[in-house]
Design a protein around this motif. Structure first.
Motif: not given
Length: 76
Positions: A14-15, A17-22, A71-75
């Protein structure tokens, strides 16, 4: 296709920080599996099986990273 079943970490980004952790989770999985299967892959008869398993893990993690970015870019 249900992305939450295939990529549970990637579908919940969703943000930033979640993207970096993933991405970090997928990177750690690739490194650990490459080291472990690289050592075991030198065995003569069953080495190709472990190389194949390592390849599948790399493809899954790569696809998971791509899904996380989309998902982060909402594509998707």
């Amino acid at each position: 296709m249900n992305l939450k079943k295939l990529f549970p970490y990637s579908a919940n980004v969703k943000d930033v920080s979640n993207l970096i952790i993933t991405m970090l989770i997928y990177f750690i999985v690739i490194v650990v599996s490459s080291v472990l299967f690289g050592l075991i892959g030198n065995l003569w008869l069953i080495g190709w099986v472990f190389d194949l398993i390592n390849w599948v893990i790399r493809v899954y993690c790569g696809a998971g990273a791509i899904v996380a970015v989309l998902v982060f870019l909402k594509v998707i």
